[in-house]
Design an enzyme around this catalytic site. Sequence first.
Site, mmCIF file in Angstrom:
data_model
loop_
_atom_site.group_PDB
_atom_site.id
_atom_site.type_symbol
_atom_site.label_atom_id
_atom_site.label_comp_id
_atom_site.label_asym_id
_atom_site.label_seq_id
_atom_site.Cartn_x
_atom_site.Cartn_y
_atom_site.Cartn_z
ATOM 1 N N VAL A 23 0.727 -1.264 -0.011
ATOM 2 C CA VAL A 23 0.260 0.177 0.108
ATOM 3 C C VAL A 23 0.777 1.410 0.302
ATOM 4 O O VAL A 23 0.832 1.995 -0.955
ATOM 5 C CB VAL A 23 -1.344 0.130 0.711
ATOM 6 C CG1 VAL A 23 -2.036 1.297 1.086
ATOM 7 C CG2 VAL A 23 -2.109 -0.939 1.386
ATOM 8 N N ILE A 46 -13.450 0.567 -2.010
ATOM 9 C CA ILE A 46 -14.085 1.133 -1.271
ATOM 10 C C ILE A 46 -14.630 2.386 -0.406
ATOM 11 O O ILE A 46 -14.454 1.929 0.448
ATOM 12 C CB ILE A 46 -15.497 -0.288 -1.351
ATOM 13 C CG1 ILE A 46 -15.309 -1.135 -2.387
ATOM 14 C CG2 ILE A 46 -17.216 0.641 -1.113
ATOM 15 C CD1 ILE A 46 -16.512 -2.463 -1.815
ATOM 16 N N LYS A 81 -13.168 -5.080 10.785
ATOM 17 C CA LYS A 81 -13.253 -4.493 9.858
ATOM 18 C C LYS A 81 -15.151 -3.681 10.620
ATOM 19 O O LYS A 81 -15.784 -2.857 10.396
ATOM 20 C CB LYS A 81 -13.858 -4.298 8.583
ATOM 21 C CG LYS A 81 -12.057 -4.960 8.119
ATOM 22 C CD LYS A 81 -12.255 -5.602 6.856
ATOM 23 C CE LYS A 81 -10.631 -5.226 5.721
ATOM 24 N NZ LYS A 81 -10.649 -6.468 5.032
HETATM 25 N N1 LIG Z 1 -2.651 -5.089 1.000
HETATM 26 C C1 LIG Z 1 -3.859 -4.862 0.780
HETATM 27 O O1 LIG Z 1 -4.232 -4.861 -0.003
HETATM 28 C C2 LIG Z 1 -4.233 -3.471 2.028
HETATM 29 C C3 LIG Z 1 -5.312 -3.739 2.045
HETATM 30 C C4 LIG Z 1 -6.524 -2.941 2.769
HETATM 31 C C5 LIG Z 1 -5.395 -2.154 4.236
HETATM 32 N N2 LIG Z 1 -4.249 -2.857 4.585
HETATM 33 C C6 LIG Z 1 -3.617 -2.170 5.468
HETATM 34 O O2 LIG Z 1 -2.331 -1.831 4.922
HETATM 35 C C7 LIG Z 1 -0.704 -1.682 6.116
HETATM 36 C C8 LIG Z 1 -0.034 -2.389 4.966
HETATM 37 O O3 LIG Z 1 -0.397 -2.839 4.606
HETATM 38 P P1 LIG Z 1 0.812 -3.788 2.883
HETATM 39 O O4 LIG Z 1 -0.035 -4.967 2.704
HETATM 40 O O5 LIG Z 1 1.009 -2.352 2.283
HETATM 41 O O6 LIG Z 1 1.792 -4.355 4.376
HETATM 42 P P2 LIG Z 1 3.405 -5.198 3.305
HETATM 43 O O7 LIG Z 1 3.665 -5.319 2.364
HETATM 44 O O8 LIG Z 1 3.826 -5.853 4.635
HETATM 45 O O9 LIG Z 1 4.600 -3.703 4.137
HETATM 46 C C9 LIG Z 1 5.021 -3.230 4.998
HETATM 47 C C10 LIG Z 1 5.442 -1.948 5.125
HETATM 48 O O10 LIG Z 1 6.266 -1.439 6.419
HETATM 49 C C11 LIG Z 1 7.249 -1.674 6.986
HETATM 50 N N3 LIG Z 1 7.257 -1.626 8.455
HETATM 51 C C12 LIG Z 1 7.014 -3.046 8.669
HETATM 52 N N4 LIG Z 1 8.238 -2.851 10.341
HETATM 53 C C13 LIG Z 1 8.120 -1.999 10.148
HETATM 54 C C14 LIG Z 1 8.940 -0.810 11.346
HETATM 55 N N5 LIG Z 1 8.752 -1.383 12.628
HETATM 56 N N6 LIG Z 1 9.994 0.146 10.857
HETATM 57 C C15 LIG Z 1 9.778 0.587 9.722
HETATM 58 N N7 LIG Z 1 8.851 0.331 8.652
HETATM 59 C C16 LIG Z 1 7.975 -0.727 8.985
HETATM 60 C C17 LIG Z 1 7.662 -2.874 5.701
HETATM 61 O O11 LIG Z 1 9.138 -2.255 5.315
HETATM 62 P P3 LIG Z 1 10.468 -2.835 4.412
HETATM 63 O O12 LIG Z 1 8.946 -2.788 3.084
HETATM 64 O O13 LIG Z 1 11.587 -2.353 4.068
HETATM 65 O O14 LIG Z 1 10.433 -4.491 5.069
HETATM 66 C C18 LIG Z 1 6.995 -2.535 4.345
HETATM 67 O O15 LIG Z 1 6.960 -1.452 3.740
HETATM 68 C C19 LIG Z 1 -1.439 -3.088 7.373
HETATM 69 O O16 LIG Z 1 -2.232 -2.269 8.505
HETATM 70 C C20 LIG Z 1 -3.022 -3.391 6.397
HETATM 71 O O17 LIG Z 1 -4.074 -3.723 6.797
HETATM 72 C C21 LIG Z 1 -3.911 -3.681 3.329
#
Ligand SMILES: NC(=O)c1ccc[n+]([C@@H]2O[C@H](COP(=O)([O-])OP(=O)(O)OC[C@H]3O[C@@H](n4cnc5c(N)ncnc54)[C@H](OP(=O)(O)O)[C@@H]3O)[C@@H](O)[C@H]2O)c1
Length: 440
Positions: A15, A138, A207
């Site tokens: 994201v 959405i 949610k």
């Molecule tokens: N993915 C979806 O479709 C989606 C949809 C709705 C909501 N969300 C929500 O959006 C949020 C992010 O999801 P995502 O899918 O984008 O997760 P993700 O791909 O796992 O990305 C997480 C990011 O956070 C970084 N991170 C983790 N621990 C950290 C720390 N201690 N300090 C600094 N950075 C840190 C990671 O760094 P590195 O890249 O360097 O490892 C990565 O860039 C979550 O709350 C999720 O529930 C996601």
Amino acid sequence: MSHDFRVGIAGLGTVGASAVRMLVRQDEQLTARLGRRVRVTAVTARDRARDRGFDLAALTWFDDPVALARSGDIDCFVELIGGEDGAALEAVTAALETGKHVVTANKALLARHGVTLAALAEKKGVSLAFEASVAGGIPVIKTLREALGGNSVSRVYGILNGTCNYILSRMEAEGLSFDDCLKDAQRLGYAEADPTFDVGGFDTAHKLAILTSLAFGTEIDAEAIYVEGISSISPIDIRMADELGYRIKLLGVAERTKTGIEQRVHPTMVPKSSAIAQVMGVTNAVTIDADAVREVTLVGPGAGGDATASAVVADICDLAAGGAVPAFGVPVGALRKPERAAMRMHTGGYYVRLTAYDRPGAAASIVTRMAEADISLESIVQHRSEDAAQRDPSGRSGAPVPVVLITYATTEAAIRRAVDKVIGDGHVAEAPQVIRIERE
Ligand SMILES: NC(=O)c1ccc[n+]([C@@H]2O[C@H](COP(=O)([O-])OP(=O)(O)OC[C@H]3O[C@@H](n4cnc5c(N)ncnc54)[C@H](OP(=O)(O)O)[C@@H]3O)[C@@H](O)[C@H]2O)c1
């Protein structure tokens, strides 16, 4: 033109990286619309060396999300790390404490700390925005909180987890088992290696907790949610549902009832003709029943980098434009304590599938147990054993055969009582399957 709106983004994964790219891509259009530039000035993630699909050189890098949150060089802190505690909670708290607006997509964090964080935002005169936290792309938060603000909502329900809907859709389309569909979903990247959070209904519950608060002006009450996942759904349930005019969906439902607010997540039979039944694959949908508009259904992508970033960017733009609405629609002090409706008081139709021994008196005894619990049956479908050679002269085989009951509206307590009696009578070979039917 007023000064730039400076954004710090914590988390550059699916994201976060999409959000940065979108803000760069739409720069001109957003500046024209807002009358000021929205500029990502600083970022943080774990691995500085990883290629994120954009140039990090012009941005200030922080190793620590809390340091970024406290930085005096940002107006808005965007939390896209994830997790209900740890770095996400610490950084969001630090940002609010130091007077920055916060945008987050983190439903787990909100389900647990949403009200506390909203209170802190209010105290500091800043906003907490979380459009991306429910149903990804959405715009359901804004719809409930603002677009339908003049309505009284009676029920909100939806398909809030794409993984579950993908599995159930494939089970229906291809007659596959839950386990086979789950394996495929994992191979295709739609399900995590540990799928419990999704298929167990817990992600949907987070949610739903947020939607309930917005719909009814109540404090978040995630512990009150009844949660049941989809792993017990078998191909025969999908086939029977189809035969009876239903489709099985994992729904999150929040409803105002006579005894209080009911919050539940479970596999649900929905009429095939309903809007929500048309939603297949990883797509999400939310239906809102409200007095003035009657019914509004929003359908769209519930996850994915770009779709979720769309909601994140919308929140950032609202804040850049100076929009300030209370996080949960009313100031935290005006949120009411929710009156919980006990699940045993839930009233609705039920599908009950029993694997009953095909012997004289079994069906009659089952029907009697239902009647004793004041349950009226809309239909009863009994499948005979496929193997004619097993049958005695009366046509009975003694083998376990499916018996499916559809009830008229009754209570959860009555169903449980009747099903326990049937089990006690020794007529069934395995645990009965009970699926609630959601009215349109
Ligand atoms: N993915 C979806 O479709 C989606 C949809 C709705 C909501 N969300 C929500 O959006 C949020 C992010 O999801 P995502 O899918 O984008 O997760 P993700 O791909 O796992 O990305 C997480 C990011 O956070 C970084 N991170 C983790 N621990 C950290 C720390 N201690 N300090 C600094 N950075 C840190 C990671 O760094 P590195 O890249 O360097 O490892 C990565 O860039 C979550 O709350 C999720 O529930 C996601």
